[in-house]
Scaffold this active site. Sequence first.
Site, short mmCIF file in Angstrom:
data_model
loop_
_atom_site.label_atom_id
_atom_site.label_comp_id
_atom_site.label_asym_id
_atom_site.label_seq_id
_atom_site.Cartn_x
_atom_site.Cartn_y
_atom_site.Cartn_z
N GLY A 1 -6.12 -5.88 -6.64
CA GLY A 1 -5.94 -4.44 -7.08
C GLY A 1 -4.89 -4.28 -8.12
CG LEU B 1 -6.43 -3.62 -13.47
CD1 LEU B 1 -8.00 -3.58 -14.26
CD2 LEU B 1 -5.55 -4.00 -14.89
N GLY B 2 -4.15 -0.80 -10.62
CA GLY B 2 -3.57 0.41 -10.10
C GLY B 2 -2.16 0.81 -10.52
CG LEU C 1 2.67 0.39 -7.21
CD1 LEU C 1 3.04 0.01 -5.66
CD2 LEU C 1 3.49 1.13 -7.99
CG ASP D 1 -8.53 -3.47 -9.94
OD1 ASP D 1 -9.46 -2.75 -9.61
OD2 ASP D 1 -7.26 -2.84 -9.76
CB ILE D 2 -13.36 -3.78 -8.79
CG1 ILE D 2 -12.59 -2.58 -8.24
CG2 ILE D 2 -13.68 -4.85 -7.63
CD1 ILE D 2 -13.54 -1.97 -7.17
CB ILE E 1 -10.49 -7.51 -1.67
CG1 ILE E 1 -10.68 -6.12 -1.52
CG2 ILE E 1 -9.26 -7.84 -2.70
CD1 ILE E 1 -9.27 -5.61 -0.61
CE1 TYR F 1 -2.32 3.37 1.58
CE2 TYR F 1 -0.93 5.15 2.23
CZ TYR F 1 -1.09 3.97 1.50
OH TYR F 1 -0.15 3.41 0.53
CE LYS G 1 -1.49 0.03 2.58
NZ LYS G 1 -1.47 -1.31 1.68
N1 NAD Z 1 2.08 3.78 -5.35
C1 NAD Z 1 2.93 4.06 -4.10
O1 NAD Z 1 3.42 5.14 -4.27
C2 NAD Z 1 2.59 3.04 -3.05
C3 NAD Z 1 3.41 3.35 -2.04
C4 NAD Z 1 3.45 2.76 -0.93
C5 NAD Z 1 2.48 1.59 -0.53
N2 NAD Z 1 1.70 1.37 -1.89
C6 NAD Z 1 0.66 0.23 -1.71
O2 NAD Z 1 0.89 -0.72 -2.94
C7 NAD Z 1 -0.39 -1.10 -3.05
C8 NAD Z 1 -0.53 -0.83 -4.48
O3 NAD Z 1 -0.46 0.74 -4.82
P1 NAD Z 1 -1.02 1.22 -6.21
O4 NAD Z 1 -0.19 2.59 -6.01
O5 NAD Z 1 -0.99 0.40 -7.12
O6 NAD Z 1 -2.52 1.80 -5.87
P2 NAD Z 1 -3.78 2.16 -6.87
O7 NAD Z 1 -4.56 3.21 -6.08
O8 NAD Z 1 -3.24 2.60 -7.86
O9 NAD Z 1 -4.46 0.93 -7.21
C9 NAD Z 1 -5.02 0.28 -6.15
C10 NAD Z 1 -6.20 -0.70 -6.72
O10 NAD Z 1 -7.13 -1.38 -5.92
C11 NAD Z 1 -8.31 -1.69 -6.49
N3 NAD Z 1 -9.47 -1.56 -5.61
C12 NAD Z 1 -10.26 -0.69 -4.97
N4 NAD Z 1 -11.17 -1.40 -4.52
C13 NAD Z 1 -11.12 -2.52 -4.47
C14 NAD Z 1 -11.72 -3.82 -4.19
N5 NAD Z 1 -12.88 -3.79 -3.40
N6 NAD Z 1 -11.31 -5.00 -4.36
C15 NAD Z 1 -10.42 -5.18 -5.50
N7 NAD Z 1 -9.50 -4.17 -5.84
C16 NAD Z 1 -9.84 -2.97 -5.37
C17 NAD Z 1 -8.47 -0.11 -7.65
O11 NAD Z 1 -9.44 -0.46 -8.68
C18 NAD Z 1 -7.35 0.01 -7.82
O12 NAD Z 1 -6.72 -0.42 -9.46
C19 NAD Z 1 -1.30 -0.34 -2.31
O13 NAD Z 1 -1.86 -1.60 -1.30
C20 NAD Z 1 -0.54 0.70 -1.65
O14 NAD Z 1 -1.05 1.05 -0.66
C21 NAD Z 1 1.86 2.18 -2.94
C1 THR Z 2 3.33 6.66 0.01
C2 THR Z 2 2.29 6.01 -0.79
O1 THR Z 2 1.74 5.20 0.40
C3 THR Z 2 1.08 6.57 -1.49
N1 THR Z 2 2.10 6.87 -3.01
C4 THR Z 2 0.75 7.74 -0.99
O2 THR Z 2 1.26 8.86 -1.13
O3 THR Z 2 -0.46 7.47 -0.32
#
Ligand code: NAD
Ligand code: THR
Length: 374
Positions: free
Chosen positions: A63, A65-66, A68, A89-90, A108, A196, A200
């Site tokens: 994942g 390309l999201g 983080l 990523d996909i 995944i 969600y 988690k």
């Molecule tokens: N960004 C935040 O504020 C935050 C806070 C707490 C926890 N997190 C956790 O950190 C992680 C990364 O967060 P993020 O903000 O980069 O998320 P995001 O939604 O920006 O990116 C998630 C990525 O997962 C990919 N994805 C979706 N389905 C998929 C599959 N079947 N196979 C492979 N990849 C797939 C998507 O294409 C996307 O690029 C997540 O697990 C999220 O729960 C993020």
């Molecule tokens: C907090 C975190 O998991 C994410 N940024 C959300 O708001 O869903």
Amino acid sequence: MPVVRMLQHVVGQMLLQGPACGCRTSALPARFLGTSRWHIPADANFHSASLSETDQPRVLITGGLGQLGVGLANFLRKRFGKDNVILSDIRKPPDHIFHSGPCIYSDILDYKNLREIVVNNRITWLFHYSALLSAVGEANVSLAKAVNITGLHNILDVAAEHSLRLFVPSTIGAFGPTSPRNPTPDLCIQRPRTIYGVSKVHAELMGEYYYYRYGLDFRCLRYPGIISADSQPGGGTTDYAVQIFHDAVKNGKFECNLKPSTRLPMMYIDDCLRATLEVMEAPAESLSMRTYNISAMSFTPEELAQEVLKHIPEFQITYNVDSVRQAIADSWPVSLDDSNARKDWGWKHDFDLPELVTTMLNFHGSDTRVAQAN
Ligand SMILES: NC(=O)c1ccc[n+]([C@@H]2O[C@H](COP(=O)([O-])OP(=O)(O)OC[C@H]3O[C@@H](n4cnc5c(N)ncnc54)[C@H](O)[C@@H]3O)[C@@H](O)[C@H]2O)c1
Ligand SMILES: C[C@@H](O)[C@H](N)C(=O)O
């Protein structure tokens, strides 16, 4: 004592006692433990195996390309070398990401594909970032169940099968309205009301179960809302705290989808990525638990806007509340107690609200805009 009863006794003791230190081995061959799809040798040592073949870990990010993942890849590549960190990523990567280091397709939900990637690239560390976040998860529950729960099962299995060190991020969203909210400790009631959050909590519990049962080196941090300058958020409840900077610099105004007084824990991405590497590098014996809260700051939209105003005096914020996101935010912690992370592996954040706002606005070039406006 008959052999079967003796084995049941040994397994029972293992489960009850847990590891005495961070370096336990899987005491029994998998064939005695049930119908798992892999076979764990009796002398497998998961905690040291990950780094035994090379000095540097071989890293896979799912994942990636999201919001983080790209920042994490850049950060880890500085430490372990460009070619030792594979982003997957996909989605199709933009050119600059594709050319910045190894970047591949990985779904995944496809276990065989995951296993091929791990084997062919001799992966030793896995950062599992794929997920549907809180707001998009509510909009597509069945996809969120598949990606966040079934996908996680694949990740746990491939990690256990190949003795990987596994990082899975959890979130403030793993708590719910019946959790203590200010501050929220590591161990307390967790009854989230989003798919969600439920997924988690499931990830936290499954990862810890694999640790106790199979010795999987599972490590997990509960991230606050993460604020990044050069990547867009993926559909969460805390997204407003990223979007406000784009809009403030571009248009001088911002429409917020949460109420002005909604206080949530937040963190700048540099702190989040450093915490992630620090917990992955921490000696196993320093970890008294496998899932930690980490914290930096908590603020409301009103307080964030006040801080932005110090840099962009004409900035205006208005409110148009999204009821789904507001209900989610109202059920989440106001602040996290991260004293265990600070005590066990020395976690310390660098960015508070003023530094966060200055850094974000500098990145987006607010100086230029203010200068032009004058
Ligand atoms: N960004 C935040 O504020 C935050 C806070 C707490 C926890 N997190 C956790 O950190 C992680 C990364 O967060 P993020 O903000 O980069 O998320 P995001 O939604 O920006 O990116 C998630 C990525 O997962 C990919 N994805 C979706 N389905 C998929 C599959 N079947 N196979 C492979 N990849 C797939 C998507 O294409 C996307 O690029 C997540 O697990 C999220 O729960 C993020
Ligand atoms: C907090 C975190 O998991 C994410 N940024 C959300 O708001 O869903």
